[in-house]
Motif scaffolding. Structure first.
Motif, PDB file in Angstrom:
ATOM      1  N   THR A  28       0.829  -1.204   0.000  1.00  0.00           N
ATOM      2  CA  THR A  28       0.000   0.000   0.000  1.00  0.00           C
ATOM      3  C   THR A  28       0.865   1.256   0.000  1.00  0.00           C
ATOM      4  O   THR A  28       0.607   2.210  -0.744  1.00  0.00           O
ATOM      5  CB  THR A  28      -0.925   0.009   1.231  1.00  0.00           C
ATOM      6  OG1 THR A  28      -1.772  -1.147   1.186  1.00  0.00           O
ATOM      7  CG2 THR A  28      -1.787   1.259   1.251  1.00  0.00           C
ATOM      8  N   THR A  29       1.905   1.243   0.838  1.00  0.00           N
ATOM      9  CA  THR A  29       2.826   2.384   0.890  1.00  0.00           C
ATOM     10  C   THR A  29       3.523   2.575  -0.450  1.00  0.00           C
ATOM     11  O   THR A  29       3.663   3.702  -0.948  1.00  0.00           O
ATOM     12  CB  THR A  29       3.885   2.165   1.992  1.00  0.00           C
ATOM     13  OG1 THR A  29       3.232   2.036   3.253  1.00  0.00           O
ATOM     14  CG2 THR A  29       4.862   3.334   2.044  1.00  0.00           C
ATOM     15  N   THR A  30       3.944   1.464  -1.042  1.00  0.00           N
ATOM     16  CA  THR A  30       4.635   1.522  -2.329  1.00  0.00           C
ATOM     17  C   THR A  30       3.727   2.077  -3.418  1.00  0.00           C
ATOM     18  O   THR A  30       4.128   2.936  -4.214  1.00  0.00           O
ATOM     19  CB  THR A  30       5.121   0.114  -2.732  1.00  0.00           C
ATOM     20  OG1 THR A  30       6.042  -0.360  -1.742  1.00  0.00           O
ATOM     21  CG2 THR A  30       5.800   0.138  -4.086  1.00  0.00           C
ATOM     22  N   ARG A  31       2.491   1.583  -3.458  1.00  0.00           N
ATOM     23  CA  ARG A  31       1.542   2.058  -4.468  1.00  0.00           C
ATOM     24  C   ARG A  31       1.311   3.569  -4.318  1.00  0.00           C
ATOM     25  O   ARG A  31       1.299   4.307  -5.309  1.00  0.00           O
ATOM     26  CB  ARG A  31       0.217   1.305  -4.339  1.00  0.00           C
ATOM     27  CG  ARG A  31      -0.802   1.666  -5.431  1.00  0.00           C
ATOM     28  CD  ARG A  31      -2.142   1.002  -5.144  1.00  0.00           C
ATOM     29  NE  ARG A  31      -2.051  -0.445  -5.227  1.00  0.00           N
ATOM     30  CZ  ARG A  31      -2.177  -1.131  -6.349  1.00  0.00           C
ATOM     31  NH1 ARG A  31      -2.393  -0.498  -7.489  1.00  0.00           N
ATOM     32  NH2 ARG A  31      -2.105  -2.448  -6.333  1.00  0.00           N
ATOM     33  N   HIS A  32       1.136   4.004  -3.074  1.00  0.00           N
ATOM     34  CA  HIS A  32       0.899   5.423  -2.803  1.00  0.00           C
ATOM     35  C   HIS A  32       2.075   6.272  -3.285  1.00  0.00           C
ATOM     36  O   HIS A  32       1.889   7.294  -3.968  1.00  0.00           O
ATOM     37  CB  HIS A  32       0.682   5.616  -1.300  1.00  0.00           C
ATOM     38  CG  HIS A  32       0.573   7.053  -0.879  1.00  0.00           C
ATOM     39  ND1 HIS A  32      -0.502   7.849  -1.208  1.00  0.00           N
ATOM     40  CD2 HIS A  32       1.428   7.843  -0.154  1.00  0.00           C
ATOM     41  CE1 HIS A  32      -0.315   9.067  -0.707  1.00  0.00           C
ATOM     42  NE2 HIS A  32       0.845   9.087  -0.072  1.00  0.00           N
ATOM     43  N   PHE A  33       3.284   5.839  -2.950  1.00  0.00           N
ATOM     44  CA  PHE A  33       4.477   6.606  -3.322  1.00  0.00           C
ATOM     45  C   PHE A  33       4.660   6.644  -4.839  1.00  0.00           C
ATOM     46  O   PHE A  33       4.921   7.706  -5.423  1.00  0.00           O
ATOM     47  CB  PHE A  33       5.714   6.000  -2.660  1.00  0.00           C
ATOM     48  CG  PHE A  33       7.000   6.646  -3.087  1.00  0.00           C
ATOM     49  CD1 PHE A  33       7.364   7.891  -2.602  1.00  0.00           C
ATOM     50  CD2 PHE A  33       7.845   6.012  -3.987  1.00  0.00           C
ATOM     51  CE1 PHE A  33       8.546   8.499  -3.004  1.00  0.00           C
ATOM     52  CE2 PHE A  33       9.024   6.611  -4.394  1.00  0.00           C
ATOM     53  CZ  PHE A  33       9.375   7.855  -3.900  1.00  0.00           C
ATOM     54  N   LEU A  34       4.522   5.489  -5.485  1.00  0.00           N
ATOM     55  CA  LEU A  34       4.776   5.430  -6.928  1.00  0.00           C
ATOM     56  C   LEU A  34       3.704   6.160  -7.734  1.00  0.00           C
ATOM     57  O   LEU A  34       3.984   6.656  -8.831  1.00  0.00           O
ATOM     58  CB  LEU A  34       4.897   3.973  -7.382  1.00  0.00           C
ATOM     59  CG  LEU A  34       6.147   3.241  -6.870  1.00  0.00           C
ATOM     60  CD1 LEU A  34       6.180   1.810  -7.386  1.00  0.00           C
ATOM     61  CD2 LEU A  34       7.427   3.978  -7.279  1.00  0.00           C
ATOM     62  N   ARG A  35       2.491   6.234  -7.208  1.00  0.00           N
ATOM     63  CA  ARG A  35       1.467   7.032  -7.900  1.00  0.00           C
ATOM     64  C   ARG A  35       1.869   8.510  -7.902  1.00  0.00           C
ATOM     65  O   ARG A  35       1.661   9.218  -8.892  1.00  0.00           O
ATOM     66  CB  ARG A  35       0.105   6.849  -7.235  1.00  0.00           C
ATOM     67  CG  ARG A  35      -0.568   5.523  -7.580  1.00  0.00           C
ATOM     68  CD  ARG A  35      -2.021   5.530  -7.154  1.00  0.00           C
ATOM     69  NE  ARG A  35      -2.647   4.235  -7.343  1.00  0.00           N
ATOM     70  CZ  ARG A  35      -3.082   3.769  -8.512  1.00  0.00           C
ATOM     71  NH1 ARG A  35      -2.941   4.508  -9.586  1.00  0.00           N
ATOM     72  NH2 ARG A  35      -3.649   2.577  -8.594  1.00  0.00           N
TER      73      ARG A  35
END
Length: 228
Positions: A28-35
């Motif tokens: 979830t953290t990764t998705r948020h950052f990469l978006r």
């Protein structure tokens, strides 16, 4: 080169993380950052320079943590369309086996080791042999230990960045760009570029590689990259 759609690149990278067994919280953290990163990459050139520009803007809005820089480094080949598509194994019917054994098999399957080909292992062996030879020549040149260690750490990071890339000049330049993306101070980029240039001759098995070593790269210049 045909570049993937941003959302497709993101999902492919997340699929890779799932195979590694990354937790849902981290995903979830990764998705948020990469978006956020992708939103800053919309109008940049599709190369290392454009990627660095978008990465710099993104990092200003996140805490100074190594995990975000690592994500930027790892996501670059997915954004460029240079990463092999991830194959998600489908569940199949199998006899019931001991729970601990099942966990071990699942862990093994998710580990990159189980997917390594002989060609890939030979590539990695060549990279480490080259790194060893490079270190030996630095010692012969009479450089101080701190200087040698700084060069070795930076070159090892470069090799790690290109560990799964096809060995050619283009992939080498791309990997150099990925490492440069981690260095926010452009006035220090020339130090790493010079270092990468001298090591390239070793990686290419050039017999004259030792003569390409640059004594003028000072320990202070090299160590400044770690505090950039």
């Amino acid at each position: 080169m045909t570049h993937p759609l941003p959302e497709a690149a993101l999902e492919q990278y997340l699929d890779t993380l799932k195979l590694r067994g990354v937790s849902n919280k981290q995903l979830t953290t990764t998705r948020h950052f990469l978006r956020h990163l992708l939103s800053n990459l919309r109008d940049v050139s599709h190369d290392g320079q454009g990627y660095r520009a978008g990465a710099d803007i993104t990092l200003r809005n996140f805490p100074e943590e190594d995990q975000f820089r690592a994500l930027i480094r790892e996501f670059f080949p997915y954004w460029r369309g240079e990463s092999t598509p991830t194959v998600i194994p489908q569940p199949v019917a199998s006899p019931a086996i001991d729970n601990n054994l099942a966990k071990a098999l699942t862990h093994m399957q998710a580990d990159p080791w189980s997917q390594a080909s002989l060609q890939k292992l030979e590539l990695h062996a060549h990279q480490f042999r080259t790194l060893h030879r490079y270190g030996e020549e630095l010692v012969k040149m009479g450089l101080e230990e701190a200087n040698i260690q700084a060069r070795m750490r930076l070159i090892k990071l470069l090799l790690y960045t290109m560990r799964d890339a096809n060995p050619n000049t283009e992939s080498y330049r791309t990997s150099v760009d990925q490492v440069l993306a981690l260095l926010p101070s452009q006035d220090r980029w020339h130090v790493f570029v010079s270092l990468a240039r001298e090591f390239f001759y070793f990686l290419a098995n050039d017999q004259d590689a030792p003569s390409k070593l640059q004594r003028q790269l000072s320990t202070q210049e090299l160590q400044s990259l770690f505090s950039a």
